[in-house]
Design an enzyme around this catalytic site. Structure first.
Site, PDB file in Angstrom:
ATOM      1  N   GLN A 109      76.671  18.060   5.842  1.00 18.11           N
ATOM      2  CA  GLN A 109      77.589  19.158   5.585  1.00 18.11           C
ATOM      3  C   GLN A 109      78.796  19.103   6.528  1.00 18.11           C
ATOM      4  O   GLN A 109      79.953  19.192   6.093  1.00 18.11           O
ATOM      5  CB  GLN A 109      76.813  20.472   5.786  1.00 18.11           C
ATOM      6  CG  GLN A 109      77.532  21.712   5.384  1.00 18.11           C
ATOM      7  CD  GLN A 109      76.636  22.965   5.541  1.00 18.11           C
ATOM      8  OE1 GLN A 109      77.079  24.056   5.236  1.00 18.11           O
ATOM      9  NE2 GLN A 109      75.412  22.815   5.987  1.00 18.11           N
ATOM     10  N   ASP A 157      77.903  11.603  12.547  1.00 19.85           N
ATOM     11  CA  ASP A 157      76.855  11.673  13.569  1.00 19.85           C
ATOM     12  C   ASP A 157      77.312  11.194  14.945  1.00 19.85           C
ATOM     13  O   ASP A 157      76.620  11.440  15.939  1.00 19.85           O
ATOM     14  CB  ASP A 157      75.644  10.835  13.137  1.00 19.85           C
ATOM     15  CG  ASP A 157      74.932  11.439  11.939  1.00 19.85           C
ATOM     16  OD1 ASP A 157      75.305  12.553  11.522  1.00 19.85           O
ATOM     17  OD2 ASP A 157      74.014  10.796  11.408  1.00 19.85           O
ATOM     18  N   GLU A 174      60.623  17.233   5.628  1.00 17.15           N
ATOM     19  CA  GLU A 174      60.958  16.854   4.252  1.00 17.15           C
ATOM     20  C   GLU A 174      60.156  15.626   3.822  1.00 17.15           C
ATOM     21  O   GLU A 174      59.693  15.539   2.691  1.00 17.15           O
ATOM     22  CB  GLU A 174      62.464  16.597   4.120  1.00 17.15           C
ATOM     23  CG  GLU A 174      63.304  17.872   4.227  1.00 17.15           C
ATOM     24  CD  GLU A 174      64.714  17.700   3.662  1.00 17.15           C
ATOM     25  OE1 GLU A 174      65.381  16.727   4.041  1.00 17.15           O
ATOM     26  OE2 GLU A 174      65.129  18.546   2.841  1.00 17.15           O
ATOM     27  N   ALA A 218      80.619   3.606   5.666  1.00 21.69           N
ATOM     28  CA  ALA A 218      80.765   4.331   4.398  1.00 21.69           C
ATOM     29  C   ALA A 218      79.607   5.294   4.205  1.00 21.69           C
ATOM     30  O   ALA A 218      78.968   5.341   3.156  1.00 21.69           O
ATOM     31  CB  ALA A 218      80.890   3.357   3.227  1.00 21.69           C
ATOM     32  N   GLY A 219      79.322   6.062   5.267  1.00 25.17           N
ATOM     33  CA  GLY A 219      78.391   7.178   5.118  1.00 25.17           C
ATOM     34  C   GLY A 219      79.129   8.380   4.568  1.00 25.17           C
ATOM     35  O   GLY A 219      80.208   8.244   3.977  1.00 25.17           O
ATOM     36  N   TYR A 220      78.566   9.569   4.762  1.00 30.67           N
ATOM     37  CA  TYR A 220      79.225  10.772   4.241  1.00 30.67           C
ATOM     38  C   TYR A 220      80.662  10.896   4.756  1.00 30.67           C
ATOM     39  O   TYR A 220      81.602  11.118   3.988  1.00 30.67           O
ATOM     40  CB  TYR A 220      78.438  12.026   4.636  1.00 30.67           C
ATOM     41  CG  TYR A 220      77.110  12.155   3.938  1.00 30.67           C
ATOM     42  CD1 TYR A 220      77.046  12.564   2.608  1.00 30.67           C
ATOM     43  CD2 TYR A 220      75.925  11.883   4.593  1.00 30.67           C
ATOM     44  CE1 TYR A 220      75.839  12.693   1.962  1.00 30.67           C
ATOM     45  CE2 TYR A 220      74.704  12.004   3.950  1.00 30.67           C
ATOM     46  CZ  TYR A 220      74.662  12.408   2.638  1.00 30.67           C
ATOM     47  OH  TYR A 220      73.461  12.531   1.991  1.00 30.67           O
ATOM     48  N   LYS A 279      78.514  -2.166   6.034  1.00 31.20           N
ATOM     49  CA  LYS A 279      77.488  -3.216   6.107  1.00 31.20           C
ATOM     50  C   LYS A 279      76.960  -3.605   4.721  1.00 31.20           C
ATOM     51  O   LYS A 279      76.650  -4.764   4.464  1.00 31.20           O
ATOM     52  CB  LYS A 279      76.340  -2.633   6.950  1.00 31.20           C
ATOM     53  CG  LYS A 279      75.285  -3.581   7.395  1.00 31.20           C
ATOM     54  CD  LYS A 279      74.326  -2.815   8.330  1.00 31.20           C
ATOM     55  CE  LYS A 279      73.108  -3.655   8.650  1.00 31.20           C
ATOM     56  NZ  LYS A 279      72.145  -2.904   9.483  1.00 31.20           N
ATOM     57  N   VAL A 308      80.037  -4.141  11.679  1.00 29.79           N
ATOM     58  CA  VAL A 308      80.869  -3.949  12.863  1.00 29.79           C
ATOM     59  C   VAL A 308      80.093  -4.439  14.082  1.00 29.79           C
ATOM     60  O   VAL A 308      78.945  -4.049  14.289  1.00 29.79           O
ATOM     61  CB  VAL A 308      81.249  -2.466  13.030  1.00 29.79           C
ATOM     62  CG1 VAL A 308      82.039  -2.260  14.326  1.00 29.79           C
ATOM     63  CG2 VAL A 308      82.038  -1.985  11.828  1.00 29.79           C
TER      64      VAL A 308
END
Lengths: 403, 403
Positions: free
Chosen positions: B316, B298, B171, B12-14, B39, B82
């Protein structure tokens, strides 16, 4: 030209700070040169330190800049550490310089008492300074932050051991038990994964306190998840574990040592006759055989004649001593030795906070519980600020949430 | 009775989160059984993590409960890890159960790329999850809290090394340089005792970024005390030190590893053909030879034909992929394969925050500096929240201090 006598005060704890404050009143600096030496440029409230240690109060609330309290036109302040005292030649060696004195006030405070138990200095924290309690606060948070990063969860990260269920130990575990739920929330940890232990060698928690109040405190703290192990001496502290005399081993990454204090080793090293770093002072608070050396606070031993045992060293006694000490120094400088006062402690009561709005205490003949005890505790804390810096200091640093 | 096809989304990332969000729209759950596995029970903004890592933003601002965003009447949510993917038998093994699928979406995200440099996993932190950045924040504070407790001051406690001057590294060091003065104040430490290093193997910081902007960023960060070591590969990380190729050794208790990411090893272990854990997906975002397996985020490798190099994995692109992925799944389930879309990235720009109100960026053909870049960065962050949860989520978690 007459040289003004030099008065040197070592340590800006309750005793030293209040002595300096008393001496600067009434323009005594016209009669004597007064110097206060302290390791830090701030004074802190030792009796509040269990709160910043647990993270329930910011440490800045427990300290104040010394030069905000002391008028440096009247009292010199030197920020430096005391290395040794040469009482024969009336000199004090600091880290960066050497000072001489005509009258010395030793208020160097206490050191943790380990009773020779191995591993304490290497593996346990102690509640004794702003630096040490800030480290405890951050260490506890670091343990919480580390837990969820581990593949195999290590429960010793969330096991907190407080060695000693005396005054400081109980006050600290009380604050900690209030803080744990917040930390669980912050770090996504279930409350049941956290353990707290209060371990005491004596047959009771809070030895010397009223039994009924002790039971109240223990019930309350147990309801917040504290496990008591009373009558259970500690055999050894190792990296990550506490070994008890009864054979049990508690795995813990956080061991806070609160089994009591001894006097300062600098006093022993100076050659004063001392018991565990405390010197049995004379009625005027002077070291026997040294009419120019006053010893106050945790380094002074005063016998309670009624029970033939020493008074426990407290802020209350240290503050009372500072009045006698300051008056006696004034009498010596003015050459009016007939005015020397004898010190007589006047124990008004004792209140132990238990975290949140809970406390227990005895004031005069009255037992106090819960909110009323908590309020009295805050009034005591504020009263000291008032004695030291008047109402402005109470408003700035006081505990104004009385109920 | 026709069994509804099972759509299984891993991560459940982007990418995974937005795919689930797209699929639940238009009542697609009537046509298919949709399951999302993650997770944690929360989704977080990976691209914001440098802020809670430095302690300049609370981690709760970067995360949201998955079931606050996903309608569990339409999408099943399973909190589990997973373990492995069996693509031949169309099964996924989790820690606690096994699931089967008709269509699989792999959005398992990245792992840190160490380039085989020894000691990174054991001695360096990485910015990759709420748990990992919370630990960095607390570790940094613990270093500050420890410093004054030491008799011999150990400057490695106050030396912070950021390995990698790419996007995340810059950053993070930007945020850290904003945070250091606050930490100095909190822990009574002089600013000059603290050192920050940004170390980069490539011949420039922020490789690929506009040169003028890179110079702006470096000048700004140097003015806040960051030491750059560009063109300086790291040879090894040891406990408490970083060994550079040029022979220099930097003693540091805090090494944060940001030299880039690789895909997820679960993808490699499942037997998909992968480069550094990333699978070169087909035009419809499917694994070659596996028409029922979508790979996004990714773990997906997409070539930028103009320069014949892979697009760097970004939020993005992952978000854009989720639209294509969700549409293509709908087409497959409905049997309208002629409607399968080809994915075409549309890179609108890139903005890097530098801490405080500073940032640099390129949006379209325009270069941005300072406050205007910082404002655009916040708008980008808010836009994602809007896509995911509409205006209520922007108001709850958004960056509303735009200027």
């Amino acid at each position: 030209m007459n040289r003004k006598p030099k008065i040197l005060i070592l340590g800006a704890g309750y005793g030293g700070m209040m002595t300096a404050s008393r001496l600067q009143k009434g323009n005594f600096h016209q009669d004597a040169e007064i110097t206060l030496v302290n390791k830090h440029d701030y004074h802190y409230q030792t009796t509040w330190l269990h709160e910043p240690a647990a993270g329930t109060l910011h440490h800045d609330r427990t300290r104040m800049k010394i030069t905000d309290i002391i008028d440096t036109h009247k009292v010199n302040f030197i920020k430096d550490s005391v290395v040794s005292i040469d009482k024969e030649n009336k000199k004090v060696k600091l880290d960066k310089e050497e000072l001489d004195y005509d009258y010395l006030v030793i208020g160097l405070g206490s050191q943790p008492e380990t009773f020779g138990i191995p591993g304490v200095y290497d593996h346990a924290f102690s509640i004794r300074s702003v630096n040490s309690v800030r480290l405890i606060r951050e260490h506890i948070e670091y343990m919480f932050a580390s837990y969820n990063k581990q593949d195999e969860k290590d429960d010793s990260l969330l096991t907190f051991v407080v060695a000693g269920a005396g005054f400081t130990g109980i006050e600290f575990v009380g604050e900690l038990s209030e803080r744990i739920p917040e930390l669980c929330e912050e770090y996504d940890i279930a409350r049941e994964n956290v353990s707290m232990y209060s371990i005491e060698a004596a047959p009771t928690a809070l030895p010397g306190f009223d039994e009924e109040l002790v039971e109240y405190a223990m019930n309350l703290l147990e309801s917040r998840g504290v496990n008591f192990k009373i009558n259970t001496p500690i055999k050894e502290v190792q990296d990550g574990k506490v070994l008890l005399d009864d054979g049990e081993v508690i795995d813990s990454q956080t061991i806070v040592w609160t089994t009591g204090v001894r006097g300062n080793s600098i006093v022993e090293e100076a050659g004063f006759e001392a018991m565990r770093g405390r010197v049995k002072v004379d009625a005027n608070l002077r070291a026997p055989g040294h009419e120019d050396v006053f010893i106050i606070g945790d380094c002074a031993l005063i016998i309670n004649e009624e029970i033939n045992r020493p008074y426990p060293p407290t802020a209350q006694i240290a503050i009372q001593q500072s009045y006698t000490c300051a008056n006696n120094i004034k009498a010596l400088v003015k050459g009016t030795e007939e005015e020397l006062e004898e010190f007589q402690p006047d124990i008004k009561g004792t209140v132990a906070s238990l975290g949140g709005k809970e406390a227990i205490g005895v004031v005069g003949d009255r037992k106090l519980y819960g909110t009323s005890a908590s309020t009295v505790k805050k009034l005591i804390d504020n009263r000291y600020l008032y004695l030291l810096g008047g109402m402005p200091l109470v408003l700035k640093k006081g505990k104004l949430n009385l109920f």
